[in-house]
Design a protein around this motif. Structure first.
Motif, short mmCIF file in Angstrom:
data_model
loop_
_atom_site.label_atom_id
_atom_site.label_comp_id
_atom_site.label_asym_id
_atom_site.label_seq_id
_atom_site.Cartn_x
_atom_site.Cartn_y
_atom_site.Cartn_z
N GLU A 132 0.82 -1.05 0.32
CA GLU A 132 -0.48 -0.25 0.02
C GLU A 132 0.83 0.87 0.00
OE1 GLU A 132 -2.34 0.80 3.49
OE2 GLU A 132 -0.95 -0.76 4.80
N HIS A 133 0.72 2.27 -0.39
CA HIS A 133 1.27 3.35 -0.63
C HIS A 133 1.00 4.23 0.27
CE1 HIS A 133 1.12 2.51 -4.80
NE2 HIS A 133 2.41 2.95 -4.68
N ILE A 134 1.78 4.89 1.00
CA ILE A 134 1.93 5.56 2.41
C ILE A 134 1.16 7.02 1.67
CG2 ILE A 134 2.99 7.06 3.61
CD1 ILE A 134 5.08 4.42 4.88
N VAL A 135 1.99 8.27 1.15
CA VAL A 135 1.59 9.07 0.73
C VAL A 135 0.59 9.27 -0.36
CG1 VAL A 135 3.51 10.82 1.94
CG2 VAL A 135 3.55 9.37 -0.52
N MET A 136 1.47 8.45 -1.74
CA MET A 136 0.32 8.68 -3.47
C MET A 136 -0.29 7.24 -3.05
SD MET A 136 3.25 8.91 -6.46
CE MET A 136 4.49 10.13 -5.61
N ARG A 137 -1.72 7.56 -1.81
CA ARG A 137 -2.72 6.94 -1.79
C ARG A 137 -3.11 6.92 -2.48
NH1 ARG A 137 -6.21 6.91 3.83
NH2 ARG A 137 -6.01 4.80 3.54
N ASN A 138 -3.52 7.97 -3.41
CA ASN A 138 -4.40 8.29 -4.92
C ASN A 138 -4.25 7.87 -5.95
OD1 ASN A 138 -2.18 9.82 -4.97
ND2 ASN A 138 -2.12 9.20 -7.25
N ARG A 139 -3.02 6.84 -5.70
CA ARG A 139 -2.71 4.90 -6.64
C ARG A 139 -3.28 3.89 -6.77
NH1 ARG A 139 2.11 5.60 -9.36
NH2 ARG A 139 3.19 8.16 -9.31
N ASP A 140 -4.44 3.95 -4.69
CA ASP A 140 -4.76 2.25 -3.92
C ASP A 140 -6.35 2.79 -4.56
OD1 ASP A 140 -2.08 1.35 -3.50
OD2 ASP A 140 -2.03 1.95 -1.92
N ILE A 141 -6.84 4.02 -4.15
CA ILE A 141 -7.93 5.27 -3.88
C ILE A 141 -8.34 5.95 -4.58
CG2 ILE A 141 -9.92 5.00 -2.10
CD1 ILE A 141 -7.85 4.69 0.23
N GLU A 142 -9.33 5.25 -5.74
CA GLU A 142 -10.17 6.41 -7.06
C GLU A 142 -10.41 7.35 -6.50
OE1 GLU A 142 -11.58 6.24 -11.18
OE2 GLU A 142 -12.00 4.32 -9.70
N ASN A 143 -10.22 8.79 -6.91
CA ASN A 143 -10.66 9.50 -6.29
C ASN A 143 -10.57 10.29 -4.87
OD1 ASN A 143 -11.25 10.54 -9.12
ND2 ASN A 143 -13.47 8.94 -8.05
N ILE A 144 -9.17 10.03 -4.44
CA ILE A 144 -9.47 10.31 -2.70
C ILE A 144 -9.15 12.15 -3.04
CG2 ILE A 144 -6.95 9.67 -3.00
CD1 ILE A 144 -7.31 8.71 -0.09
N ARG A 145 -8.91 12.64 -3.50
CA ARG A 145 -8.69 13.77 -3.91
C ARG A 145 -9.56 14.65 -3.51
NH1 ARG A 145 -9.61 16.10 -9.89
NH2 ARG A 145 -7.41 17.22 -9.18
N ASP A 146 -11.85 13.54 -3.76
CA ASP A 146 -12.65 14.78 -3.48
C ASP A 146 -12.95 14.03 -1.70
OD1 ASP A 146 -13.11 15.02 -5.92
OD2 ASP A 146 -14.50 12.83 -6.32
#
Length: 422
Positions: A8-22
């Motif tokens: 799992e990514h620690i800082v780039m969780r956008n690679r694991d969870i789609e649209n985490i920017r929302d």
């Protein structure tokens, strides 16, 4: 596929969870829960202690232990400030950009927790002027979080207040240096300050200030959530965790990668980034930590990517900016381009840097244009010697990296470039 994968990514969780920017997606995946826990059930000292135990080191270049840096802030002096260095101006670096654009709320949550830990009620995100989209996007995300009561007054009923502001710079590389950044934030010319006093004691507006990089603070919510031991399960003993690294140049798959610290340069280039772009053009040299770093060659491919191993090899991991170059690249032209950058970005405060970068570029240009003189290589080395360790801040020293690296590894090519002109 990479040989060493992270689950799992620690800082780039956008690679694991789609649209985490929302914000709604971030909240649905545990977002701001750690801020609530930190503010309502932990003391600032406990947060600092956990970050110390994690071994988190500054991701902006120096690799200084983050928890130790926080502990330098005097408790009795107020107000205190947290300043986030989002300047990201090192050539070859673009990993903070992805965090800001794709995982902004984890950064903001990290800011809230970190500001609480050091006793600051105001945080400033100093972002590079050219990052207009990133600045507007962060302001939008801060507004969204404020509307939900996640930033602002009496957070989670704790009685703690924090405001976060975005401040755009004017595009000066030197403002990536923490004291020049503070000068610019105060509305002054972006030039470095004399240290001591250090920012932890007398920083922004002469008050205690912690300056941390975007990636550094983005790690904090995960450390509070999972604990120091979990964080240490990534990386090595002295360089725990992961590092977001930007790789560019002549590789098949350039881009950002979040790697476990400790993998070798060979593994990163050939397994993660796909190897050299053209099989007929082998690796010539690597600029491992941005333009400021000393170069490496094929003999260094098995060097582990940690702060200490890179330093022992005479270079640095830096801000995570690896530029890989093949045999099509002339060394003179590469060194010229690096030193042109530092000449342009020199703030002019001290003579060794202001004049030295000018002379380095002048000699490199002469050689590149076919007018090199016998003794020019010795002249470059001498100018570099007069600069190294004698400049007000590291910018001048950084310009010497290309000179010393070119002479150390490619002296015959430099001599041939001059001999061909006579």
């Amino acid at each position: 596929m990479p040989k060493t994968e992270i689950k799992e990514h620690i800082v780039m969780r956008n690679r694991d969870i789609e649209n985490i920017r929302d914000l709604d997606v971030y909240l649905a995946n545990g977002g701001y829960a750690m801020a609530k826990q930190a503010l309502t059930s932990m003391t600032p000292a406990a947060i600092i202690d956990e970050v110390k135990k994690s071994g988190l080191r500054g991701r902006g270049g120096a690799g200084f232990p983050t928890g130790v840096k926080w502990s330098f802030v005097p408790k009795e002096l107020n107000p205190k400030y947290l300043v986030v260095n989002a300047d990201e101006s090192e050539p070859g670096t673009f990993n903070n950009h992805e965090i800001i654009d794709e995982n902004p709320h984890q950064l903001l949550e990290g800011i809230v927790i970190s500001a609480f830990a050091i006793g600051a009620n105001v945080a400033y995100i100093y972002i590079r002027g050219e990052f207009a989209y990133g600045a507007r996007f962060l302001e939008q995300k801060i507004a969204e979080a404020r509307e939900r009561g996640l930033i602002g007054k009496n957070l989670f009923g704790s009685g703690y207040d924090v405001e976060i502001y975005v401040h755009r710079g004017a595009g000066a590389y030197i403002c990536g240096e923490e004291t020049a950044l503070l000068e610019s934030l105060e509305g002054k010319i972006g030039q470095p300050r004399l240290k001591p006093p250090f920012p932890a004691v007398a920083g922004l507006y002469a008050k205690p200030t912690v300056v941390n990089n975007v990636e550094t603070l983005t790690n904090v919510p995960r450390i509070i959530e999972k604990g120091a031991d979990w964080f240490r399960s990534f990386g090595t003993e002295k360089s725990p965790g992961t590092k977001a690294v930007s790789i560019s140049g002549h590789v098949k798959n350039p881009g950002n990668y979040e790697i476990p610290l400790g993998i070798t340069i060979r593994e990163f280039i050939f397994d993660w980034a796909g190897g050299m772009r053209d099989p007929n053009l082998p690796l010539k040299f690597i600029i491992p930590g941005g333009a400021s770093s000393n170069w490496l060659t094929e003999e260094h491919l098995d060097l582990p990517m940690t702060w200490d191993d890179m330093a022992a090899a005479g270079t640095m991991l830096g801000s995570g900016a690896m530029v890989v170059l093949d045999t099509s690249v002339p060394v003179v032209r590469a060194a010229l381009k690096v030193d042109e950058f530092f000449k342009h970005e020199s703030c002019g405060k001290c003579s060794p840097c202001r004049e030295g970068t000018h002379f380095l570029v002048k000699v490199w240009e002469r050689i590149d244009e076919g007018h090199g003189r016998v003794g020019d290589i010795e002249l470059l080395a001498d100018v570099g010697k007069q600069m190294l360790g004698k400049c007000f801040c590291p910018l001048g020293d950084s310009s010497v990296s290309a000179v010393n690296s070119a002479i150390k590894f490619f002296r015959p090519e430099l001599d041939a470039a001059i001999d061909a002109q006579h």
